[in-house]
Structures are given as structure tokens and as C-alpha cells.
Design a protein around this motif. Sequence first.
Motif, PDB file in Angstrom:
ATOM      1  N   ARG A  35      84.176  89.908  27.949  1.00  0.00           N
ATOM      2  CA  ARG A  35      85.459  90.603  27.962  1.00  0.00           C
ATOM      3  C   ARG A  35      86.604  89.638  28.250  1.00  0.00           C
ATOM      4  O   ARG A  35      87.733  89.917  27.900  1.00  0.00           O
ATOM      5  N   ALA A  36      86.298  88.538  28.953  1.00  0.00           N
ATOM      6  CA  ALA A  36      87.385  87.633  29.340  1.00  0.00           C
ATOM      7  C   ALA A  36      86.877  86.214  29.557  1.00  0.00           C
ATOM      8  O   ALA A  36      85.691  85.986  29.809  1.00  0.00           O
ATOM      9  N   ALA A  37      87.811  85.286  29.431  1.00  0.00           N
ATOM     10  CA  ALA A  37      87.539  83.885  29.776  1.00  0.00           C
ATOM     11  C   ALA A  37      88.632  83.440  30.735  1.00  0.00           C
ATOM     12  O   ALA A  37      89.776  83.884  30.635  1.00  0.00           O
ATOM     13  N   VAL A  38      88.254  82.580  31.675  1.00  0.00           N
ATOM     14  CA  VAL A  38      89.252  82.084  32.623  1.00  0.00           C
ATOM     15  C   VAL A  38      89.391  80.573  32.456  1.00  0.00           C
ATOM     16  O   VAL A  38      88.404  79.836  32.484  1.00  0.00           O
ATOM     17  N   PHE A  39      90.648  80.131  32.238  1.00  0.00           N
ATOM     18  CA  PHE A  39      90.942  78.705  32.202  1.00  0.00           C
ATOM     19  C   PHE A  39      91.183  78.260  33.641  1.00  0.00           C
ATOM     20  O   PHE A  39      92.134  78.697  34.281  1.00  0.00           O
ATOM     21  N   TRP A  40      90.293  77.396  34.126  1.00  0.00           N
ATOM     22  CA  TRP A  40      90.305  77.062  35.550  1.00  0.00           C
ATOM     23  C   TRP A  40      91.339  76.015  35.933  1.00  0.00           C
ATOM     24  O   TRP A  40      91.669  75.868  37.108  1.00  0.00           O
TER      25      TRP A  40
ATOM     26  N   TRP B  59      82.757  86.308  33.518  1.00  0.00           N
ATOM     27  CA  TRP B  59      83.774  85.625  32.716  1.00  0.00           C
ATOM     28  C   TRP B  59      83.264  84.258  32.253  1.00  0.00           C
ATOM     29  O   TRP B  59      82.525  83.575  32.964  1.00  0.00           O
ATOM     30  N   ILE B  60      83.720  83.870  31.080  1.00  0.00           N
ATOM     31  CA  ILE B  60      83.424  82.522  30.588  1.00  0.00           C
ATOM     32  C   ILE B  60      84.471  81.571  31.176  1.00  0.00           C
ATOM     33  O   ILE B  60      85.667  81.828  31.070  1.00  0.00           O
ATOM     34  N   GLY B  61      84.018  80.500  31.804  1.00  0.00           N
ATOM     35  CA  GLY B  61      84.940  79.524  32.388  1.00  0.00           C
ATOM     36  C   GLY B  61      85.293  78.456  31.371  1.00  0.00           C
ATOM     37  O   GLY B  61      84.424  77.947  30.656  1.00  0.00           O
ATOM     38  N   LEU B  62      86.584  78.110  31.302  1.00  0.00           N
ATOM     39  CA  LEU B  62      87.071  77.045  30.422  1.00  0.00           C
ATOM     40  C   LEU B  62      87.453  75.871  31.310  1.00  0.00           C
ATOM     41  O   LEU B  62      88.332  75.995  32.162  1.00  0.00           O
ATOM     42  N   PHE B  63      86.785  74.723  31.110  1.00  0.00           N
ATOM     43  CA  PHE B  63      86.939  73.584  32.029  1.00  0.00           C
ATOM     44  C   PHE B  63      87.734  72.452  31.369  1.00  0.00           C
ATOM     45  O   PHE B  63      87.357  71.963  30.311  1.00  0.00           O
ATOM     46  N   TYR B  64      88.797  72.030  32.062  1.00  0.00           N
ATOM     47  CA  TYR B  64      89.725  71.035  31.509  1.00  0.00           C
ATOM     48  C   TYR B  64      89.242  69.602  31.731  1.00  0.00           C
ATOM     49  O   TYR B  64      89.381  68.749  30.867  1.00  0.00           O
ATOM     50  N   HIS B  65      88.698  69.319  32.912  1.00  0.00           N
ATOM     51  CA  HIS B  65      88.399  67.924  33.270  1.00  0.00           C
ATOM     52  C   HIS B  65      86.907  67.579  33.236  1.00  0.00           C
ATOM     53  O   HIS B  65      86.540  66.458  33.559  1.00  0.00           O
TER      54      HIS B  65
END
Length: 305
Positions: free
Chosen positions: A230-235, A276-282
Motif C-alpha cells: 500500500r505504501a513505500a517510505v523514503f527513509w 511498507w517498502i523502504g527506499l534507501f538512499y545511502h
Amino acid sequence: MNTAAPSFATRAEVDGWTIDALDDGHFRLDGGAMWGVVPANIWRALTPPAEDNTIRMSLRPFLARRGDRVVVIEGGVGARWSDKLRGIYHIEGGGHLAASLARLGVARDDVTDVVLSHCHWDHVGALVVDGPNGPEPLCPRARHHAPAVEIERCLAPDHVRRGSYRPEDLLPLQERGLLVALETRPGGPEHPGEAVAEPVPGIRVHVLGGHSEGVSAILVGDGEAPGPDRAAVFWSDVVPTTHHVQPPYIMAYDIDVIRSYEVRGRWLERAAERGWIGLFYHDPDVALARLERDGRRFRAVPLPA
Ligand SMILES: [Zn+2]
């Protein structure tokens, strides 16, 4: 080191949104600074450092598409760097963002919105590029949304923050009227101390604070509805890599550690509970991962390709 091609996912679908990992290269920061009070024998096993004690990290914006909205989440490091600073931060690549969008069939003019978690240079640097007549926006038609306090700090950094912000990353956007401060409302009882904005329908920015005054988690999709995907979170830098998923694993860069601990605990819990699906930047290896409870700890489980 494992040099095989990553077998993890770079695309996810949530609530009608297609989310793709983008790429703006890598850099290196001091491992001790990235791990704060975490003992070296623990973090060195999780993120092995080079001889100079630095660890390699990605600069990974995301693209979210639904209907006529083409949204870039976060802004890379870019190419406007002197050789000296490139050397200090071991910047590899940088300035890849347009090519990364093109690989997904997206031109610079197609981007309708850029949503920023905060305005540190490693998160906004690619949004301004050197053009024939000087610095110009990478995405000339996009509205660039950022927390108001982050815009303020970036355009007029004080002495303590001078190392984290560069006014020239935002000025060309501001001059063209492309920079928009988020219009927030209070988060209410479920989000104490947070300010919430919805700059694009279906994308909510929760201004948390901790790492920086306005650092935010960016929620794509309907985070309140039950059920998977349902959602993804950009951490962003709230949880910079999949290894930073225990609440006390807080970077030494964070300006308000108590606030970081509080918001990280709450958000890690919520993400695990709701799938939630986590979106990881680093994270240099993993773009997308779900959080799971592991007793009193958390575990990040990468999405398979
Ligand atoms: Zn960062």
C-alpha cells in the motif's frame, strides 16, 4: 567484497505508483561519523571501512510515477564539485541523474515535481547543472518541494551548518520560481511533533527533525490502509542504510539525537507493522527493503529482483 551484479529489486509498485531507483553515483564518509556511538567492532562488520576509515555509500534518488505525475524524490550529489572536495568525499560519478532518468524513458522536461527530504548537499546537488549560460535547473519544468526550514538553512547557513548546506544548490531554483516551501499541517496525536504536507496527491512528507531541523520521511501511497504494497517510505537520512535499522544506531551528524531516537523508533515500528517498502538512499547494495521485527530488534529484508 561481493562484486556480483545485485540480485535485489530496483522497482516497486505501490497504490498505483511505479517507483524506480535512480543513480547519481557514490561517495564515502567517515565510518565513525556515520555510526555515532555504535562501537567500531559492530559497525566495521556491517559496513567494512577502507584504510582511511571511510565507508562507501550510494546517492540514490527515486522516481515515482502515477498518472500524469512524474516525481523525483531527492536530488543526488551532482557534478558541481572541485577536485579537492571530490577527493575529500571520494565522489565517484555524480551528475548521472539525467542519464539515469533517460534509462527509464524520462526526459528532464518530463519531471513534474521534485520532492526533497532535506537540503544537505549530498541530497540536492544534482538538481542544478552547469548549462551554456551558467547554472540551470536539471528539471526546468518541475516544482521543487522542500521543508521551509531546510530552504532557510540552505540559503543562509549559520556557522555550525555551513559544512552541510550550499546556497548555490537552491538559488538557481529559487530565482526561477521553482522552489516551493511545503505547506504543512500539524501531525496530530499519531504523529506528535511532526508537520505533514502533501505536495503531490498521494505523496506525503512528514517533517520529523533529528538528523537536521527539517529532515523528513516521504511516504508514497496510502500508508494508513491495511494490506501489503500500500505504501513505500523514503527513509532519507532518518535511516540511511539497511544496517541502520536499530533505533540507537544514530549518525554523529544528527543535530538532535534525542529527537532522532524518538522518531526513528516510532517510524521503524510503523513501517514493520504495516509492511511498507523502504527506499534507501545511502545503502550501496540495497535500494528496496521491508522491515521485520526480530525480537526487540529490526531486520531489513531486501526485496528480491
Ligand atoms: Zn545524506
